[in-house]
Design a protein around this motif. Structure first.
Motif, PDB file in Angstrom:
ATOM      1  N   HIS A 122       2.088  -0.524  17.185  1.00 37.97           N
ATOM      2  CA  HIS A 122       3.265  -0.313  18.031  1.00 37.97           C
ATOM      3  C   HIS A 122       3.161  -1.041  19.369  1.00 37.97           C
ATOM      4  N   GLN A 123       1.950  -1.479  19.712  1.00 34.56           N
ATOM      5  CA  GLN A 123       1.773  -2.329  20.885  1.00 34.56           C
ATOM      6  C   GLN A 123       1.915  -3.811  20.525  1.00 34.56           C
ATOM      7  N   LYS A 124       2.307  -4.071  19.272  1.00 36.31           N
ATOM      8  CA  LYS A 124       2.489  -5.429  18.733  1.00 36.31           C
ATOM      9  C   LYS A 124       1.171  -6.218  18.670  1.00 36.31           C
ATOM     10  N   ASN A 125       0.077  -5.480  18.635  1.00 36.00           N
ATOM     11  CA  ASN A 125      -1.228  -6.111  18.436  1.00 36.00           C
ATOM     12  C   ASN A 125      -1.518  -6.102  16.937  1.00 36.00           C
ATOM     13  N   TYR A 126      -0.735  -6.890  16.203  1.00 34.70           N
ATOM     14  CA  TYR A 126      -0.731  -6.819  14.748  1.00 34.70           C
ATOM     15  C   TYR A 126      -2.048  -7.286  14.122  1.00 34.70           C
ATOM     16  N   TYR A 127      -2.655  -8.323  14.684  1.00 34.32           N
ATOM     17  CA  TYR A 127      -3.858  -8.879  14.060  1.00 34.32           C
ATOM     18  C   TYR A 127      -5.010  -7.878  14.058  1.00 34.32           C
ATOM     19  N   LEU A 128      -5.228  -7.224  15.186  1.00 37.94           N
ATOM     20  CA  LEU A 128      -6.307  -6.234  15.255  1.00 37.94           C
ATOM     21  C   LEU A 128      -5.955  -5.000  14.437  1.00 37.94           C
ATOM     22  N   SER A 129      -4.682  -4.650  14.420  1.00 40.15           N
ATOM     23  CA  SER A 129      -4.239  -3.498  13.640  1.00 40.15           C
ATOM     24  C   SER A 129      -4.491  -3.712  12.151  1.00 40.15           C
ATOM     25  N   ILE A 130      -4.151  -4.890  11.656  1.00 37.08           N
ATOM     26  CA  ILE A 130      -4.374  -5.206  10.240  1.00 37.08           C
ATOM     27  C   ILE A 130      -5.867  -5.315   9.935  1.00 37.08           C
ATOM     28  N   TYR A 131      -6.632  -5.829  10.877  1.00 37.46           N
ATOM     29  CA  TYR A 131      -8.089  -5.855  10.696  1.00 37.46           C
ATOM     30  C   TYR A 131      -8.622  -4.442  10.486  1.00 37.46           C
ATOM     31  N   LEU A 132      -8.165  -3.511  11.323  1.00 33.74           N
ATOM     32  CA  LEU A 132      -8.628  -2.128  11.186  1.00 33.74           C
ATOM     33  C   LEU A 132      -8.198  -1.535   9.848  1.00 33.74           C
ATOM     34  N   SER A 134      -7.854  -3.101   7.082  1.00 31.02           N
ATOM     35  CA  SER A 134      -8.757  -3.660   6.081  1.00 31.02           C
ATOM     36  C   SER A 134     -10.122  -2.986   6.122  1.00 31.02           C
ATOM     37  N   ARG A 135     -10.652  -2.768   7.315  1.00 30.48           N
ATOM     38  CA  ARG A 135     -11.955  -2.130   7.441  1.00 30.48           C
ATOM     39  C   ARG A 135     -11.906  -0.669   6.993  1.00 30.48           C
ATOM     40  N   ILE A 136     -10.829   0.039   7.336  1.00 27.07           N
ATOM     41  CA  ILE A 136     -10.674   1.430   6.889  1.00 27.07           C
ATOM     42  C   ILE A 136     -10.680   1.486   5.365  1.00 27.07           C
ATOM     43  N   SER A 137      -9.964   0.557   4.739  1.00 24.16           N
ATOM     44  CA  SER A 137      -9.906   0.521   3.278  1.00 24.16           C
ATOM     45  C   SER A 137     -11.277   0.238   2.680  1.00 24.16           C
ATOM     46  N   ASN A 138     -12.009  -0.723   3.252  1.00 21.88           N
ATOM     47  CA  ASN A 138     -13.325  -1.092   2.717  1.00 21.88           C
ATOM     48  C   ASN A 138     -14.364  -0.006   2.931  1.00 21.88           C
ATOM     49  N   VAL A 139     -14.348   0.600   4.102  1.00 17.78           N
ATOM     50  CA  VAL A 139     -15.400   1.553   4.470  1.00 17.78           C
ATOM     51  C   VAL A 139     -15.144   2.945   3.903  1.00 17.78           C
ATOM     52  N   PHE A 140     -13.894   3.400   3.983  1.00 14.77           N
ATOM     53  CA  PHE A 140     -13.574   4.775   3.605  1.00 14.77           C
ATOM     54  C   PHE A 140     -12.839   4.886   2.270  1.00 14.77           C
ATOM     55  N   SER A 141     -12.448   3.764   1.673  1.00 17.99           N
ATOM     56  CA  SER A 141     -11.650   3.761   0.430  1.00 17.99           C
ATOM     57  C   SER A 141     -10.330   4.495   0.620  1.00 17.99           C
ATOM     58  N   VAL A 142      -9.754   4.348   1.804  1.00 22.82           N
ATOM     59  CA  VAL A 142      -8.444   4.906   2.143  1.00 22.82           C
ATOM     60  C   VAL A 142      -7.613   3.786   2.732  1.00 22.82           C
ATOM     61  N   ASP A 143      -6.430   3.533   2.156  1.00 25.26           N
ATOM     62  CA  ASP A 143      -5.603   2.413   2.602  1.00 25.26           C
ATOM     63  C   ASP A 143      -4.288   2.948   3.168  1.00 25.26           C
ATOM     64  N   ILE A 144      -4.188   2.958   4.492  1.00 28.89           N
ATOM     65  CA  ILE A 144      -2.983   3.431   5.173  1.00 28.89           C
ATOM     66  C   ILE A 144      -2.408   2.278   5.981  1.00 28.89           C
ATOM     67  N   HIS A 145      -1.183   1.895   5.686  1.00 30.36           N
ATOM     68  CA  HIS A 145      -0.569   0.825   6.471  1.00 30.36           C
ATOM     69  C   HIS A 145      -0.395   1.306   7.908  1.00 30.36           C
ATOM     70  N   PRO A 146      -0.735   0.485   8.885  1.00 31.24           N
ATOM     71  CA  PRO A 146      -0.654   0.933  10.289  1.00 31.24           C
ATOM     72  C   PRO A 146       0.758   1.258  10.763  1.00 31.24           C
ATOM     73  N   ALA A 147       1.783   0.794  10.030  1.00 32.27           N
ATOM     74  CA  ALA A 147       3.164   1.106  10.423  1.00 32.27           C
ATOM     75  C   ALA A 147       3.641   2.446   9.880  1.00 32.27           C
ATOM     76  N   ALA A 148       2.879   3.054   8.962  1.00 34.97           N
ATOM     77  CA  ALA A 148       3.258   4.364   8.426  1.00 34.97           C
ATOM     78  C   ALA A 148       3.259   5.394   9.543  1.00 34.97           C
ATOM     79  N   SER A 149       4.058   6.450   9.377  1.00 37.93           N
ATOM     80  CA  SER A 149       4.197   7.486  10.406  1.00 37.93           C
ATOM     81  C   SER A 149       3.613   8.794   9.904  1.00 37.93           C
ATOM     82  N   LEU A 150       2.518   9.234  10.504  1.00 40.19           N
ATOM     83  CA  LEU A 150       1.845  10.468  10.102  1.00 40.19           C
ATOM     84  C   LEU A 150       1.861  11.464  11.254  1.00 40.19           C
ATOM     85  N   GLY A 151       2.267  12.694  10.951  1.00 41.45           N
ATOM     86  CA  GLY A 151       2.325  13.743  11.955  1.00 41.45           C
ATOM     87  C   GLY A 151       0.966  14.329  12.261  1.00 41.45           C
TER      88      GLY A 151
END
Length: 276
Positions: A122-132, A134-151
């Motif tokens: 949301h700060q438009k820092n897309y490159y670092l957001s997408i990097y995270l 990817s790392r979340i998916s690799n490390v934790f086996s959980v893939d959440i798009h950073p644009a998704a909205s979670l309460g």
């Protein structure tokens, strides 16, 4: 939620870590490095997440500084951390303290890492957001798009294999077990191609909820179910395709009038056993 409540929880975690280190001295260095040497909850969590998400090319120190700065400048994210942690202790019957999920649970770590990536998105820092992502998916086996909205108050139990798409909206106090997919059907390529999950929904292991549909509040999605149509509030669905198999007794719950009307309308459209 005030800062004092966050501080209170942090003091509980510190106390639990001190007790644990005395009972199991071999783990003292682990407790000390990740928790006891830190002054605040944000310092500790930044250290835990940065140690897991950093690489030889993106240093732990840089990750720590980024994470801790986000926490320091955005009090509301810390409030979400506390609510998520309390949700685990409240809803997971095997959890008896705050220390265990805070230090070990990859569902909690994946969720809080997503919250950082979501802020960067949301700060438009897309490159670092997408990097995270990817790392979340690799490390934790959980893939959440950073644009998704979670309460707040989200619990991801076991968490392995959870996939949450870009347009997903998840409201407060939702529980999600492992191997759940919240995604699109492949037929809709618009931004509104993903599901909305209302408050206090429970989603069983392996369930697939697909498309621009809505899951009503307090509904239960059975393990292994495939849901491709709207689910009314206060029902249990299961199967492939998902079918209504039960509904909560409205004498045990206080329905808002709007929810009750929606519930009645939905039951008029679907008889028990009809595919949702």
């Amino acid at each position: 939620m005030s800062y004092l409540k966050i501080l209170k929880l942090w003091n509980i975690i510190l106390y639990e870590a001190k007790i644990a280190s005395r009972k199991e001295p071999i783990l003292f260095d682990l407790y000390n490095k990740n928790i006891l040497q830190h002054k605040t909850l944000s310092n500790s969590l930044s250290d835990i997440l940065s140690s897991k998400l950093s690489t030889s090319l993106v240093s732990r120190k840089n990750m720590y500084n980024i994470f801790n700065t986000i926490y320091l400048n955005n009090f509301f994210i810390l409030k979400l951390v506390v609510k998520d942690l309390k949700a685990i202790v409240k809803r997971d019957p095997v959890v008896k303290d705050y220390l265990t999920p805070f230090l070990y649970f990859k569902g909690f770590h994946a969720l809080e890492s997503y919250r950082l990536s979501n802020y960067l998105w949301h700060q438009k820092n897309y490159y670092l957001s997408i990097y995270l992502q990817s790392r979340i998916s690799n490390v934790f086996s959980v893939d959440i798009h950073p644009a998704a909205s979670l309460g707040s108050g989200i619990m991801m139990d076991h968490a392995t294999g959870i996939v949450i798409g870009e347009g997903v909206i998840i409201e407060d106090d939702v529980s999600i077990l492992h191997s759940v997919t919240l995604g699109g059907t492949g037929k809709n390529h618009s931004k509104n191609r993903h599901p909305i999950i209302r408050k206090k929904v429970s989603i069983g292991a392996g369930a697939k909820i697909l498309g621009n549909i809505e899951i009503g509040s307090q509904s239960i999605i059975g393990a292994g179910s495939v849901v491709v149509k709207n689910v009314p509030p206060y029902v249990t669905v299961a199967g492939v395709p998902a079918k209504i198999i039960n509904r909560l007794n409205n004498k045990s719950y206080t329905f808002h009038q709007t929810d009750q009307n929606n519930f009645i309308d939905s039951l008029e459209q679907f008889q028990y056993g009809d595919g949702i």
